[in-house]
Design a protein around this motif. Structure first.
Motif, short mmCIF file in Angstrom:
data_model
loop_
_atom_site.label_atom_id
_atom_site.label_comp_id
_atom_site.label_asym_id
_atom_site.label_seq_id
_atom_site.Cartn_x
_atom_site.Cartn_y
_atom_site.Cartn_z
N SER A 190 0.82 -1.20 0.09
CA SER A 190 0.16 0.02 0.13
C SER A 190 0.86 1.18 -0.08
CB SER A 190 -1.07 -0.20 1.22
OG SER A 190 -0.15 -0.02 2.46
N ALA A 191 2.21 1.14 0.43
CA ALA A 191 2.98 2.42 0.70
C ALA A 191 3.85 2.63 -0.84
CB ALA A 191 4.01 2.23 1.86
N TYR A 192 4.14 1.64 -1.39
CA TYR A 192 5.27 1.79 -2.56
C TYR A 192 4.71 1.50 -3.58
CZ TYR A 192 8.72 2.26 1.20
OH TYR A 192 9.57 2.58 2.23
N SER A 193 5.32 2.36 -4.73
CA SER A 193 4.94 1.82 -6.35
C SER A 193 6.38 1.25 -6.63
CB SER A 193 4.78 3.01 -7.10
OG SER A 193 5.59 3.96 -7.18
N THR A 194 7.26 1.53 -6.31
CA THR A 194 8.73 0.65 -6.62
C THR A 194 9.51 0.94 -5.07
OG1 THR A 194 9.66 2.89 -7.08
CG2 THR A 194 8.88 1.55 -8.73
N ILE A 195 10.26 -0.20 -4.95
CA ILE A 195 11.16 -0.19 -3.68
C ILE A 195 12.44 -0.83 -4.16
CG2 ILE A 195 10.04 -2.40 -2.82
CD1 ILE A 195 10.53 -1.26 -0.19
N SER A 196 13.59 -0.48 -3.35
CA SER A 196 14.80 -1.32 -3.60
C SER A 196 14.51 -2.59 -3.21
CB SER A 196 16.10 -0.48 -3.10
OG SER A 196 16.08 -0.55 -1.79
N ILE A 197 15.29 -3.71 -3.81
CA ILE A 197 15.58 -5.07 -3.29
C ILE A 197 16.02 -5.02 -1.65
CG2 ILE A 197 16.63 -7.32 -3.54
CD1 ILE A 197 16.38 -6.92 -6.54
N GLN A 198 17.03 -3.96 -1.51
CA GLN A 198 17.64 -4.00 -0.59
C GLN A 198 16.60 -3.73 0.55
OE1 GLN A 198 18.89 -2.26 -2.93
NE2 GLN A 198 20.65 -3.80 -3.52
N ASP A 199 15.83 -2.54 0.46
CA ASP A 199 14.98 -2.05 1.39
C ASP A 199 13.73 -3.06 1.79
OD1 ASP A 199 16.43 0.40 1.84
OD2 ASP A 199 14.78 1.55 0.51
N ALA A 200 13.35 -3.81 0.81
CA ALA A 200 12.33 -4.75 0.66
C ALA A 200 12.77 -5.67 1.54
CB ALA A 200 11.76 -5.37 -0.72
N ALA A 201 13.85 -6.23 1.45
CA ALA A 201 14.51 -7.33 2.19
C ALA A 201 14.61 -6.74 3.88
CB ALA A 201 15.94 -7.57 1.74
N GLN A 202 15.09 -5.61 4.24
CA GLN A 202 15.48 -5.06 5.43
C GLN A 202 13.87 -5.23 6.16
OE1 GLN A 202 16.81 -1.49 5.83
NE2 GLN A 202 16.85 -1.45 7.77
N TYR A 203 12.76 -4.84 5.17
CA TYR A 203 11.49 -4.56 5.93
C TYR A 203 10.78 -6.05 6.12
CZ TYR A 203 11.70 0.48 5.04
OH TYR A 203 11.98 1.85 4.74
N LEU A 204 11.06 -6.87 5.30
CA LEU A 204 10.48 -8.09 5.49
C LEU A 204 11.09 -9.09 6.21
CD1 LEU A 204 9.58 -8.65 1.62
CD2 LEU A 204 7.73 -8.19 3.55
N GLY A 205 12.71 -8.66 6.46
CA GLY A 205 13.25 -9.61 7.40
C GLY A 205 13.83 -10.71 6.92
N MET A 206 14.03 -10.71 5.31
CA MET A 206 14.68 -11.73 4.60
C MET A 206 15.83 -11.50 3.99
SD MET A 206 11.09 -12.62 2.58
CE MET A 206 9.61 -13.08 3.45
N SER A 207 16.46 -12.38 3.40
CA SER A 207 17.56 -12.01 2.54
C SER A 207 17.25 -11.30 1.57
CB SER A 207 18.39 -13.41 2.15
OG SER A 207 17.72 -14.02 1.32
N GLU A 208 18.25 -10.83 0.37
CA GLU A 208 17.51 -10.32 -0.73
C GLU A 208 17.05 -11.24 -1.78
OE1 GLU A 208 20.58 -7.69 -2.51
OE2 GLU A 208 20.75 -6.79 -0.54
N GLU A 209 17.55 -12.18 -1.79
CA GLU A 209 16.95 -13.40 -2.72
C GLU A 209 15.68 -13.77 -2.11
OE1 GLU A 209 18.19 -17.87 -4.34
OE2 GLU A 209 19.59 -16.55 -3.06
N GLU A 210 15.49 -14.28 -0.86
CA GLU A 210 14.02 -14.47 -0.40
C GLU A 210 13.07 -13.45 -0.82
OE1 GLU A 210 15.51 -17.20 3.38
OE2 GLU A 210 15.38 -15.30 3.56
N SER A 211 13.55 -12.33 -0.36
CA SER A 211 12.57 -11.00 -0.66
C SER A 211 12.11 -10.98 -2.03
CB SER A 211 12.99 -9.88 0.01
OG SER A 211 14.12 -9.52 -0.68
N THR A 212 13.32 -11.40 -2.55
CA THR A 212 13.00 -10.94 -4.42
C THR A 212 11.88 -12.02 -4.82
OG1 THR A 212 14.91 -9.90 -4.70
CG2 THR A 212 13.86 -10.68 -6.65
N ASN A 213 11.97 -13.36 -4.35
CA ASN A 213 11.24 -14.49 -4.72
C ASN A 213 10.05 -14.31 -4.17
OD1 ASN A 213 13.15 -15.56 -6.12
ND2 ASN A 213 13.96 -16.97 -4.34
N TYR A 214 9.79 -13.95 -3.08
CA TYR A 214 8.70 -13.52 -2.32
C TYR A 214 7.58 -12.59 -3.20
CZ TYR A 214 5.22 -12.76 1.54
OH TYR A 214 4.02 -12.89 2.41
N ALA A 215 8.34 -11.72 -3.35
CA ALA A 215 7.58 -10.29 -4.18
C ALA A 215 7.21 -11.07 -5.64
CB ALA A 215 8.63 -9.27 -4.12
N LEU A 216 8.14 -11.75 -6.23
CA LEU A 216 7.83 -11.96 -7.45
C LEU A 216 6.54 -13.20 -7.44
CD1 LEU A 216 11.40 -12.62 -9.14
CD2 LEU A 216 9.83 -10.87 -9.52
#
Length: 76
Positions: free
Chosen positions: A7-33
């Motif tokens: 609800s808050a973002y239209s784009t977000i860096s992989i690093q920030d998404a990983a930090q907010y989700l408490g996951m690695s960058e690869e995990e957060s990317t896969n989760y989002a995809l």
């Protein structure tokens, strides 16, 4: 937390998404995809795609009748 990012973002860096989700960058990317987001490999940004929520509206005949009477009153 994912719903808040949605609800808050239209784009977000992989690093920030990983930090907010408490996951690695690869995990957060896969989760989002998996949830329909798109990755821009050039900028290392995740593009948020919001899912359309279809709400079924129930037609209440009494409301339609009141609306019709109101519009009729305004026209005459």
């Amino acid at each position: 937390m994912f719903e808040l990012l949605l609800s808050a973002y239209s784009t977000i860096s992989i690093q920030d998404a990983a930090q907010y989700l408490g996951m690695s960058e690869e995990e957060s990317t896969n989760y989002a995809l998996q949830r329909g987001w798109i990755i821009d490999p050039a900028s290392q940004m995740l593009i948020v795609t919001k899912q359309c929520i279809v709400k079924e509206q129930k037609l209440d005949p009494s409301k339609l009748q009141r609306l019709t009477a109101y519009v009729f009153h305004l026209e005459h």
